[in-house]
Design a protein around this motif. Structure first.
Motif, PDB file in Angstrom:
ATOM      1  N   ALA A   1      10.080   7.392   5.833  1.00 52.54           N
ATOM      2  CA  ALA A   1      10.977   8.484   5.530  1.00 52.54           C
ATOM      3  C   ALA A   1      11.555   9.410   6.554  1.00 52.54           C
ATOM      4  O   ALA A   1      12.569   9.720   6.339  1.00 52.54           O
ATOM      5  CB  ALA A   1       9.858   9.165   4.886  1.00 52.54           C
ATOM      6  N   PHE A   2      10.946   9.279   7.661  1.00 48.86           N
ATOM      7  CA  PHE A   2      11.644   9.941   9.000  1.00 48.86           C
ATOM      8  C   PHE A   2      13.067   9.243   9.351  1.00 48.86           C
ATOM      9  O   PHE A   2      14.108   9.900   9.248  1.00 48.86           O
ATOM     10  CB  PHE A   2      10.916   9.863   9.952  1.00 48.86           C
ATOM     11  CG  PHE A   2      11.374  10.152  11.571  1.00 48.86           C
ATOM     12  CD1 PHE A   2      11.463  11.777  11.645  1.00 48.86           C
ATOM     13  CD2 PHE A   2      11.655   9.535  12.372  1.00 48.86           C
ATOM     14  CE1 PHE A   2      12.256  12.207  12.630  1.00 48.86           C
ATOM     15  CE2 PHE A   2      12.423   9.920  13.515  1.00 48.86           C
ATOM     16  CZ  PHE A   2      12.500  11.319  13.819  1.00 48.86           C
ATOM     17  N   LEU A   3      12.939   7.848   9.293  1.00 47.98           N
ATOM     18  CA  LEU A   3      14.267   7.230   9.453  1.00 47.98           C
ATOM     19  C   LEU A   3      15.248   7.451   8.558  1.00 47.98           C
ATOM     20  O   LEU A   3      16.361   7.418   8.833  1.00 47.98           O
ATOM     21  CB  LEU A   3      14.025   5.657   9.749  1.00 47.98           C
ATOM     22  CG  LEU A   3      13.280   5.384  11.129  1.00 47.98           C
ATOM     23  CD1 LEU A   3      13.077   3.780  11.217  1.00 47.98           C
ATOM     24  CD2 LEU A   3      13.883   5.942  12.357  1.00 47.98           C
TER      25      LEU A   3
ATOM     26  N   ALA B   1       0.789  -1.177   0.137  1.00 50.71           N
ATOM     27  CA  ALA B   1       0.036   0.047  -0.045  1.00 50.71           C
ATOM     28  C   ALA B   1       0.816   1.157  -0.017  1.00 50.71           C
ATOM     29  O   ALA B   1       0.454   2.199  -0.601  1.00 50.71           O
ATOM     30  CB  ALA B   1      -1.132  -0.157   1.331  1.00 50.71           C
ATOM     31  N   CYS B   2       1.977   1.356   0.559  1.00 56.14           N
ATOM     32  CA  CYS B   2       3.058   2.247   0.577  1.00 56.14           C
ATOM     33  C   CYS B   2       3.997   2.368  -0.497  1.00 56.14           C
ATOM     34  O   CYS B   2       5.019   3.214  -0.504  1.00 56.14           O
ATOM     35  CB  CYS B   2       3.719   2.222   2.013  1.00 56.14           C
ATOM     36  SG  CYS B   2       2.424   2.653   3.282  1.00 56.14           S
TER      37      CYS B   2
ATOM     38  N   LEU C   1      16.119   1.358   3.486  1.00 60.63           N
ATOM     39  CA  LEU C   1      16.720   2.270   4.180  1.00 60.63           C
ATOM     40  C   LEU C   1      18.076   2.310   4.170  1.00 60.63           C
ATOM     41  O   LEU C   1      18.816   1.394   4.496  1.00 60.63           O
ATOM     42  CB  LEU C   1      16.062   2.048   5.664  1.00 60.63           C
ATOM     43  CG  LEU C   1      14.368   2.057   5.614  1.00 60.63           C
ATOM     44  CD1 LEU C   1      13.881   1.833   7.155  1.00 60.63           C
ATOM     45  CD2 LEU C   1      13.982   3.427   5.367  1.00 60.63           C
ATOM     46  N   PRO C   2      18.594   3.294   4.720  1.00 56.03           N
ATOM     47  CA  PRO C   2      20.078   3.525   4.786  1.00 56.03           C
ATOM     48  C   PRO C   2      20.682   2.668   6.018  1.00 56.03           C
ATOM     49  O   PRO C   2      20.036   2.367   6.863  1.00 56.03           O
ATOM     50  CB  PRO C   2      20.336   4.959   5.227  1.00 56.03           C
ATOM     51  CG  PRO C   2      19.199   5.733   4.761  1.00 56.03           C
ATOM     52  CD  PRO C   2      17.930   4.625   4.804  1.00 56.03           C
TER      53      PRO C   2
ATOM     54  N   PRO D   1       5.532  10.912  17.099  1.00 59.43           N
ATOM     55  CA  PRO D   1       4.137  10.384  16.541  1.00 59.43           C
ATOM     56  C   PRO D   1       4.217  10.196  14.908  1.00 59.43           C
ATOM     57  O   PRO D   1       4.479  11.082  14.417  1.00 59.43           O
ATOM     58  CB  PRO D   1       3.057  11.196  17.073  1.00 59.43           C
ATOM     59  CG  PRO D   1       3.866  12.663  16.822  1.00 59.43           C
ATOM     60  CD  PRO D   1       5.181  12.347  17.463  1.00 59.43           C
ATOM     61  N   VAL D   2       3.924   9.160  14.540  1.00 55.07           N
ATOM     62  CA  VAL D   2       4.102   8.672  13.213  1.00 55.07           C
ATOM     63  C   VAL D   2       2.498   8.117  12.706  1.00 55.07           C
ATOM     64  O   VAL D   2       1.885   7.474  13.539  1.00 55.07           O
ATOM     65  CB  VAL D   2       4.949   7.675  12.730  1.00 55.07           C
ATOM     66  CG1 VAL D   2       6.265   8.214  12.752  1.00 55.07           C
ATOM     67  CG2 VAL D   2       5.117   6.515  13.407  1.00 55.07           C
ATOM     68  N   ARG D   3       2.139   8.405  11.615  1.00 57.21           N
ATOM     69  CA  ARG D   3       0.861   7.951  11.109  1.00 57.21           C
ATOM     70  C   ARG D   3       0.573   6.793  10.282  1.00 57.21           C
ATOM     71  O   ARG D   3      -0.427   6.410  10.032  1.00 57.21           O
ATOM     72  CB  ARG D   3      -0.029   9.192  10.524  1.00 57.21           C
ATOM     73  CG  ARG D   3      -0.038  10.122  11.534  1.00 57.21           C
ATOM     74  CD  ARG D   3      -1.048  11.400  11.283  1.00 57.21           C
ATOM     75  NE  ARG D   3      -1.114  12.320  11.951  1.00 57.21           N
ATOM     76  CZ  ARG D   3      -1.896  12.513  13.302  1.00 57.21           C
ATOM     77  NH1 ARG D   3      -2.754  11.260  13.301  1.00 57.21           N
ATOM     78  NH2 ARG D   3      -2.008  13.389  13.838  1.00 57.21           N
ATOM     79  N   SER D   4       1.798   6.346   9.468  1.00 59.65           N
ATOM     80  CA  SER D   4       1.758   5.434   8.559  1.00 59.65           C
ATOM     81  C   SER D   4       3.092   4.795   8.180  1.00 59.65           C
ATOM     82  O   SER D   4       4.206   5.688   8.990  1.00 59.65           O
ATOM     83  CB  SER D   4       1.234   6.070   7.131  1.00 59.65           C
ATOM     84  OG  SER D   4       2.587   6.885   6.721  1.00 59.65           O
TER      85      SER D   4
END
Length: 538
Positions: free
Chosen positions: A166-168, A55-56, A96-97, A157-160
């Motif tokens: 993307a944050f990491l 989905a992502c 992810l890196p 707080p993360v929503r998805s």
């Protein structure tokens, strides 16, 4: 490539660290293997995680995937491992890196659309993350206020799943939630009810003041409509405010039980009133997947059992040990869990099946054997563990028509806090917190009686043939009554000198304020008068 992601699992009301290790090998047939004693929803996480990735728009290459949950000899359950598993897979696939997961604690359930959903038990996990020195914690947005109760741990707080990835990866910026636990505690609770609203029943209010001052268990006996439930609902308003540590304890239990509903620190003392049809597991905890019961959810607060004889006898009997020890131990073949259960038991019952045996305005229709069978639903050992048995008569019309009279909750709480301050000073450095905890040598030391008091109590105990436990209860209640009497004098002195009792102690008005003095015959007489069921044996 092998990647390690930090997360945690619950054991009772505590959490232990779990290292989720992912090995993604490009050789061999594609497969997915999970080891490390995964149970229930955790075994099903594979399907949720892969659907969320699709989905992502996050695709994994064909590979043989091995997931290990270390330590491998401790059972793990729950859906909170979805997010760390998904991030671990993305990191192992080099989407992810390298090193992007180092130092982060992750927790959250994934929906098939990739949305991050809240899970129970976030607070103890946050406590574990801080203890492990984590750089931060990623949780669902609805769990953020709960995790932010822990000071010194940045909570994001993360929503998805896409937002977390993307944050990491350093491609998105998420602001940490400000820690608000201590601010909420300092603001204090706001009670919508007050004892000033209760008309009449001064004897019952006095019994409540005694029970709250010494943390004693209490039983109301009276006809329908006499105000038993109304009185019980207002008891938390006169108890001393929760300390910050107590508030953390209560919030942790509700977090594990999944009953925080997105709020942060709990600042009100709990008031739990389960229906009499509650099961044994519902009352004391347990079940296939053990959860805290009502007695644990009432920790540091009030457990109110209305219509006490209507509860299942087995459910009432299993409460006997928690009422004494303040903890519930649930033993299973594979695991043994302990939940806090230091609550004040308040119960209510009718004097007979029809309810009007003590009401002069109604005619009781119950025969003697029916009354005996009704009372026999409560065992002697259980009643012995209830310190105060108080009769609550029907309220006369003169009291009903009058305005609000008597003490307010604030006035009662001031006297109770004074008595608690005396006890805190007296029992400093001992296992006791209140008079209800007195036992053994401490009971003999702090409830010593003079010759007149011994003679009075000997006559009172021998006539109804009271048990040793009932004798101990009378001494504890008398000790509390003496503390309340001295606290009232100390409050009067404090008002005259501009000093007051505080939440955590007492200002030193004079040395005699701390020493509440000996137990007198009047204190013993009132204590015995507060045990109505013992007097009926005369």
């Amino acid at each position: 490539m092998i990647v390690r992601v930090a997360c945690a699992a619950l054991h009772g009301v505590d959490a232990f660290r779990v290292d989720l290790e992912v090995d993604l090998a490009r050789q061999g047939m594609p497969a997915f293997v999970m080891v490390g004693l995964a149970e229930g929803a955790l075994r099903e996480s594979r399907e949720r995680v892969f659907a969320a990735m699709r989905a992502c728009n996050l695709r994994l290459p064909p590979a043989r995937i091995t997931v290990n949950l270390a330590p491998a000899d401790r059972r793990k359950s729950g859906s909170g491992f979805d997010l760390p598993l998904a991030i671990g897979l993305l990191a192992a696939a080099e989407i992810l890196p390298q090193g992007s997961t180092d130092g982060w604690f992750l927790l959250g359930e994934l929906s098939l659309t990739g949305e991050l959903k809240p899970v129970p038990g976030v607070l103890p996990v946050a406590v574990r993350a801080r203890a492990e020195g984590a750089r931060g914690m990623l949780v669902a947005a609805d769990n953020a206020a709960e995790a932010a109760v822990v000071e010194g741990l940045p909570v994001y707080p993360v929503r998805s799943l896409g937002e977390a990835a993307a944050f990491l990866a350093g491609q998105a910026d998420i602001s940490a939630v400000p820690s608000g636990g201590r601010v909420m505690w300092e603001r204090g609770p706001d009670w919508p009810v007050d004892f000033a609203e209760v008309k009449g029943q001064e004897h019952a209010k006095r019994a409540i003041e005694i029970a709250a001052a010494g943390a004693h268990n209490l039983l109301f006996i009276g006809p329908p409509g006499s105000g038993k439930t109304m009185l019980a609902q207002r008891i938390p308003t006169v108890l001393p405010p929760l300390s910050f540590e107590e508030a953390l304890e209560v919030t942790t239990i509700y977090s594990v039980a999944g009953q925080l509903d997105g709020q942060g620190l709990i600042t009100r003392r709990p008031f739990r009133a389960p229906h009499h049809t509650v099961s044994d597991y519902g009352l004391v905890g347990g079940g296939a997947n053990p959860r805290p019961g009502e007695i644990s959810l009432a920790h540091r607060g009030v457990l109110f059992l209305d219509e006490l004889p209507e509860f299942r006898k087995t459910a009432l009997e299993v409460m006997r040990q928690p009422l004494e020890d303040g903890v519930v131990t649930i033993a299973r073949a594979a695991v043994s869990l302990t939940y806090p259960a230091d609550s004040m038991l308040v119960a209510a019952m009718n004097p007979c099946p029809c309810g009007y045996r003590t009401d002069d305005r109604h005619t009781c229709t119950c025969l003697g054997p029916a009354v005996q069978r009704y009372r026999a639903r409560l065992s002697g050992p259980l009643l012995d563990r209830i310190d105060l048995h108080v009769e609550v008569p029907a309220v006369p019309y003169e009291d009903l028509r009058g305005g609000m009279t008597g003490s307010t909750s604030a006035e009662m709480r001031a006297r109770i806090e004074g008595a608690r301050a005396v006890q805190a000073a007296r029992y400093a450095g001992t296992p006791c917190r209140t008079n209800a905890d007195l036992t053994g040598k401490l009971l003999e030391q702090h409830c010593a009686l003079g010759p007149d008091e011994h003679a009075f109590l000997e006559g009172a105990v021998r006539a109804p043939a009271l048990s040793a436990r009932a004798y101990t209860r009378i001494l504890r209640i008398a000790r509390t009554i003496a503390d309340l009497e001295h606290a009232e004098r100390a409050l009067a002195v404090g008002q005259a000198t501009g000093q007051q009792f505080g939440h955590d102690g007492v200002d030193p008005v004079e040395p005699a304020v701390i020493d509440a003095g000996p137990i007198r015959v009047t204190h013993l007489a009132e204590a015995i008068n507060c045990r109505a069921l013992d007097r009926e044996r005369l």
